[in-house]
Design a protein around this motif. Structure first.
Motif, short mmCIF file in Angstrom:
data_model
loop_
_atom_site.label_atom_id
_atom_site.label_comp_id
_atom_site.label_asym_id
_atom_site.label_seq_id
_atom_site.Cartn_x
_atom_site.Cartn_y
_atom_site.Cartn_z
N VAL A 113 -0.30 -0.29 8.64
CA VAL A 113 -0.48 -1.57 9.31
C VAL A 113 -1.01 -1.36 10.72
CG1 VAL A 113 0.71 -3.63 10.12
CG2 VAL A 113 1.28 -2.68 7.90
N SER A 119 -7.51 -1.33 5.16
CA SER A 119 -7.60 -2.67 4.60
C SER A 119 -6.22 -3.17 4.21
CB SER A 119 -8.51 -2.63 3.38
OG SER A 119 -8.29 -3.77 2.59
N ASP A 120 -5.95 -4.43 4.51
CA ASP A 120 -4.66 -5.00 4.13
C ASP A 120 -4.59 -5.36 2.66
OD1 ASP A 120 -3.81 -4.79 6.68
OD2 ASP A 120 -3.26 -6.89 6.94
N THR A 121 -5.76 -5.39 2.01
CA THR A 121 -5.76 -5.79 0.61
C THR A 121 -5.56 -4.60 -0.33
OG1 THR A 121 -8.14 -5.66 0.66
CG2 THR A 121 -7.20 -7.83 0.92
N ASN A 164 1.81 -9.42 -7.30
CA ASN A 164 0.83 -8.87 -6.35
C ASN A 164 1.34 -7.58 -5.71
OD1 ASN A 164 -0.89 -8.50 -4.10
ND2 ASN A 164 -1.41 -10.66 -4.20
N TYR A 168 -0.36 -6.35 2.13
CA TYR A 168 0.11 -7.50 2.89
C TYR A 168 1.27 -8.21 2.20
CZ TYR A 168 -3.06 -10.27 -0.10
OH TYR A 168 -3.71 -10.82 -1.16
N SER A 171 4.38 -5.98 2.83
CA SER A 171 4.94 -6.02 4.19
C SER A 171 5.47 -7.40 4.53
CB SER A 171 3.93 -5.52 5.23
OG SER A 171 2.69 -6.11 5.04
N SER A 172 4.85 -8.44 3.97
CA SER A 172 5.38 -9.78 4.24
C SER A 172 6.72 -9.98 3.56
CB SER A 172 4.37 -10.82 3.76
OG SER A 172 4.93 -12.08 3.76
N TYR A 174 8.77 -7.62 2.67
CA TYR A 174 9.71 -6.72 3.33
C TYR A 174 10.32 -7.39 4.56
CZ TYR A 174 11.28 -3.06 6.42
OH TYR A 174 12.03 -2.32 7.28
N GLY A 175 9.49 -8.11 5.30
CA GLY A 175 9.96 -8.68 6.56
C GLY A 175 10.67 -10.01 6.40
N THR A 176 10.70 -10.56 5.19
CA THR A 176 11.35 -11.86 5.00
C THR A 176 12.81 -11.64 4.61
OG1 THR A 176 9.25 -12.75 4.25
CG2 THR A 176 11.19 -14.05 3.75
N HIS A 179 14.63 -11.52 0.65
CA HIS A 179 13.56 -11.30 -0.31
C HIS A 179 13.23 -9.81 -0.30
CE1 HIS A 179 9.55 -12.98 -2.09
NE2 HIS A 179 10.35 -12.49 -3.00
N ARG A 336 15.98 -16.51 0.53
CA ARG A 336 15.09 -17.39 1.29
C ARG A 336 15.54 -18.84 1.15
NH1 ARG A 336 9.50 -16.84 -1.31
NH2 ARG A 336 10.75 -16.57 -3.16
N TYR A 337 15.83 -19.22 -0.12
CA TYR A 337 16.22 -20.62 -0.36
C TYR A 337 17.59 -20.90 0.24
CZ TYR A 337 12.33 -20.16 -3.53
OH TYR A 337 11.09 -19.91 -4.04
N SER B 245 5.70 -12.45 7.65
CA SER B 245 7.13 -12.65 7.82
C SER B 245 7.40 -12.64 9.32
CB SER B 245 7.88 -11.52 7.15
OG SER B 245 7.53 -10.30 7.76
N GLU B 247 9.31 -10.90 11.06
CA GLU B 247 9.33 -9.55 11.63
C GLU B 247 7.93 -9.06 11.95
OE1 GLU B 247 10.89 -5.53 9.71
OE2 GLU B 247 12.26 -7.22 9.58
N GLN B 248 6.99 -9.34 11.04
CA GLN B 248 5.61 -8.89 11.26
C GLN B 248 4.97 -9.65 12.40
OE1 GLN B 248 4.45 -9.88 7.21
NE2 GLN B 248 3.13 -8.09 7.31
N ARG B 270 -14.81 -5.84 3.83
CA ARG B 270 -13.95 -5.96 5.01
C ARG B 270 -14.53 -6.99 5.96
NH1 ARG B 270 -10.79 -1.68 6.21
NH2 ARG B 270 -10.03 -3.06 7.81
#
Lengths: 376, 371
Positions: A113, A119-121, A164, A168, A171-172, A174-176, A179, A336-337, B245, B247-248, B270
């Motif tokens: 990151v 690339s994030d994809t 997916n 991204y 990491s999203s 992971y940070g929530t 979840h 989350r909910y 999120s 955190e990010q 890209r």
């Protein structure tokens, strides 16, 4: 005035030559896939699948590996093996060995990151053995494994069979809070990597795994899926009368191959004090094939089949829930909910881990079989 | 120093263009980092902060226009001299102009940093500096009409970038927005205040006012551009909050640029590289407008030829670009710029208003007595 404008234009044009040393494609080894393993002594071993345009070699791709304290350091050692400069801008897949993933992959993710060039994809995956085994294996089979892995994962994700797997999303998730992420699980069979299911993570640590059916069912809770194939096995007893022609196939159970035309799911919080959730799943599907030839001569049989499929899917959901409670993970994201329905709107991962084993979830699945082909 | 400006009719610009000027000068580099800053203060209620910011922005724009309307054709520099006298007026005018200079400087160094992080790590910032300054000089030399033309054209050549945010919207997690209304009022106000750096620049209205043709529609056009800017800030902030999120988001420096990393097409894999390069289209009009304000201001206040200010300040900016290269120094410049901007733009007009009104009342009374 004109002279000044001319000077300015010349400046703008020629300043581009001040760019850092030009990187010609011919002198680069474009890293396409990277494997990461943690060695027993704590060092990191990286296996790079690179493309390079080497006239001396018949193959355009090669695998090199290196060891270092950091991923980038390992990459540098790896590029010592080839007379090209390894460029990470095109990494499409990163594979982590099972044991490496069990120790946590946050460290590697952080590097990805942080580097704006990555690339994030790109997709992330784990393998049942070491990443080196998966990636190196294929050199003998003459398969461009980098490309193969990329299209393998992308195809399954596009079909909806697999949640997916991109950087991204990981990491999203992971940070929530409340979840936990999942990643595709690879295994080498006959020198080729195969997708065999998903690995469940507790934040960044791999803790458990599940098969492809589980992956698809889990994916319905994450996104609306369309045109997704699904194979489900149900007991054969309710359909004994409808067997059209017992042609020597296994009669102990019935396997149905469906195409989920549309599948979606909604999670609701029923009670906050004694955490109680409801997951309502609605699936519209077509039957493609059954392991035993059945004749759907009346609607009752179809309803019976729908019932059995619903039961089975609910049991898979419950299986995922059991794994969640056992490993204190939350792949569906009930946390989350729970958080958004709390008056304070706040929840920490530690709090949720304490609550998680006691949650109650009702899975209600509603399957509508719309078509069963041209024969009854 | 003349309080009111006499502008030749051929130098006047249509008020319609004010929309492009204001919306451009507001959406500069600030937008790229805004979601993080807003989220730090107001969490998922960032949108409320933005709307509060918009409300306040509208108030300030109204106040500015009321101040300007007390004179036939004056700008802030003339008005301050009229109200506070020659010395204090000129001093305040200088602060106003210098503030524009700092905003311009922060723009150049931030963009140079983004280029290094995203594209060319070894590129010396002076190269980006010269490139930007060269483009800026040739723009400013063209005069106000060219500047406005550039703004107009670049608006359309950069607005399509918003479309590249669409892929990111497919991956939003709506739970990131909930529960609503959790932030306290002070947090929301802090968030609104944090938007200052993104809104900085619209004070150019008080300099460009004498050049506008139809004074009646100035307020309307300004308000439309304020709503437009806020809408863009709102869209990008909401996408960033839903996509990343918590955190990010608090760790990402330019979260909006990271959103562009998701856009991925078969012909260009890209898109973030394109966006970083294309962002120059957003930066240039911004720089040209600020530099014009700087040169025009010094000409008004001290009769320094515009070209002299242009070249000297360009050299100073280049020197600054070489000196200020590390992240935290750049951040300090941005913080300073937004601090000064906050007091100068969002507080000062309210202080100036009663003075101007009293003065204008007094002038009318005097006039009445004389006749």
């Amino acid at each position: 005035m004109k002279r000044l404008l001319l000077t300015l234009i010349i400046c703008v044009v020629f300043l581009t030559s001040c760019l850092p040393p030009a990187q010609e494609l011919e002198s680069l080894a474009v890293v396409n896939t990277r494997g990461v393993d943690r060695l027993d002594n704590g060092d990191i071993e990286t296996t790079l699948l690179v493309y390079r345009f080497d006239q001396q070699s018949p193959q355009n791709y090669a695998a090199v590996s290196g060891v270092g304290k950091t991923l980038k350091g390992a990459r540098e050692t790896a590029s010592n093996n080839i007379n090209f400069r390894a460029s990470p801008g095109q990494i499409n897949t990163e594979v982590y060995g099972y044991e490496t993933a069990e120790h946590g992959i946050l460290h590697f993710m952080n590097g990805l990151v942080r580097d704006a060039k990555v690339s994030d994809t790109m997709n992330l995956a784990i393998s049942t053995e070491t990443a080196k085994d998966v990636l190196d294996e294929n050199i003998s089979t003459n398969l461009d494994i980098g490309n193969f892995l990329e299209s393998l994962i992308n195809q399954e994700v596009d079909e909806g069979r697999l949640p997916n797997a991109s950087l991204y999303t990981f990491s999203s998730t992971y940070g929530t809070t409340g979840h936990d992420p999942v990643l595709p699980l690879l295994e080498t069979k006959n020198g080729r990597p195969n997708l065999i299911g998903i690995g469940y993570f507790q934040k960044d640590r791999l803790v458990d795994s599940g098969g492809m059916t589980e992956a698809t069912i889990l994916n319905i809770t994450k996104e609306d899926i369309k045109n997704t194939p699904l194979e489900i096995t149900v007991p054969v007893e309710p359909f004994v009368e409808s067997i059209y022609h017992p042609d020597g196939s296994d009669l102990s159970e019935l396997t149905v191959e469906l195409t989920i035309v549309k599948g979606k799911s909604k999670t609701k919080v029923i009670d906050l004090n004694q955490p109680h959730f409801e997951v309502n799943t609605k699936i519209r599907a077509d039957i493609n094939e059954t392991s035993i030839i059945l004749a759907f001569t009346n609607e009752k049989i179809l309803h019976r089949l729908e019932n059995e499929l619903e039961k089975k899917i609910n049991s898979i959901f419950n299986q995922i829930l059991e794994k969640s409670k056992e490993n204190l993970i939350d792949p569906i994201g009930f946390g989350r909910y729970y958080r958004i329905n709390r008056p304070s709107g706040k929840l920490t991962d530690e709090e949720w881990k304490e609550i998680l084993p006691d949650i109650k979830v009702d899975f209600n699945t509603n399957i509508d079989i719309e078509n069963y082909g041209t024969i009854m | 120093m003349e309080i009111n400006l006499k502008v030749k009719p051929n130098l006047k610009i249509k008020t319609f263009y004010l929309f492009y000027i204001i919306s451009f000068i507001q959406i500069g580099i600030g937008l790229l980092g805004l979601p993080r800053i807003l989220y730090e203060h107001a969490k998922q209620d960032a949108w409320v902060s933005l709307l509060i910011g918009l409300g306040y922005l509208i108030l300030i724009m109204y106040v500015m226009v009321v101040i300007l309307r007390q004179y036939t054709n004056a700008d802030i520099l003339g008005i301050q001299v009229d109200v506070f006298g020659k010395w204090i007026g000129k001093f305040l005018g200088t602060i106003f102009i210098l503030h524009m200079g700092i905003a311009l400087f922060s723009l150049v160094i931030t963009y140079a940093q983004i280029i290094r992080v995203f594209m060319f790590p070894t590129l010396h910032p002076i190269v980006t500096g010269i490139l930007l300054v060269a483009l800026m000089i040739s723009g400013v030399l063209g005069g106000l009409k060219v500047i406005v033309g550039v703004t107009f054209v670049f608006f359309f050549s950069s607005i399509w970038l918003l479309l590249l945010l669409i892929p990111a919207t497919f991956h939003l997690d709506y739970t990131h927005y909930l529960p609503l209304f959790q932030a306290s009022l002070p947090e929301l106000l802090e968030g609104a205040r944090a938007t200052t750096y993104s809104y900085i620049g619209f004070e150019i209205l008080m300099l460009i006012y004498p050049f506008l043709e139809n004074k009646k529609t100035v307020l309307k056009t300004s308000l439309i551009s304020a709503v437009w800017t806020t809408m863009i800030l709102l869209i990008t902030t909401m996408i960033a909050i839903g996509f990343f999120s918590a955190e990010q988001l608090v760790l990402r420096d330019w979260s909006v640029l990271a959103l562009f990393k998701i856009a991925n097409f078969t012909f260009i894999e890209r898109f973030d590289f394109i966006v970083v390069a294309e962002w120059i289209m957003v930066i240039i009009p911004n720089m040209i407008l600020l530099m014009w304000a700087l040169t025009f201001g010094f000409k008004r206040l001290y009769r320094i030829p515009q070209k002299a200010t242009l070249y000297i300040s360009s050299i100073l900016i280049l020197i600054g670009t070489v000196m200020v290269t590390d992240h935290y120094s750049i951040q300090r410049v941005i913080d300073f710029s937004s601090q000064v901007g906050f007091w100068l733009i969002f507080v000062y007009p309210l202080v100036l208003l009663p003075f101007v009104l009293v003065k204008s009342h007094w002038r009318k009374k005097n006039k009445g007595m004389k006749t």
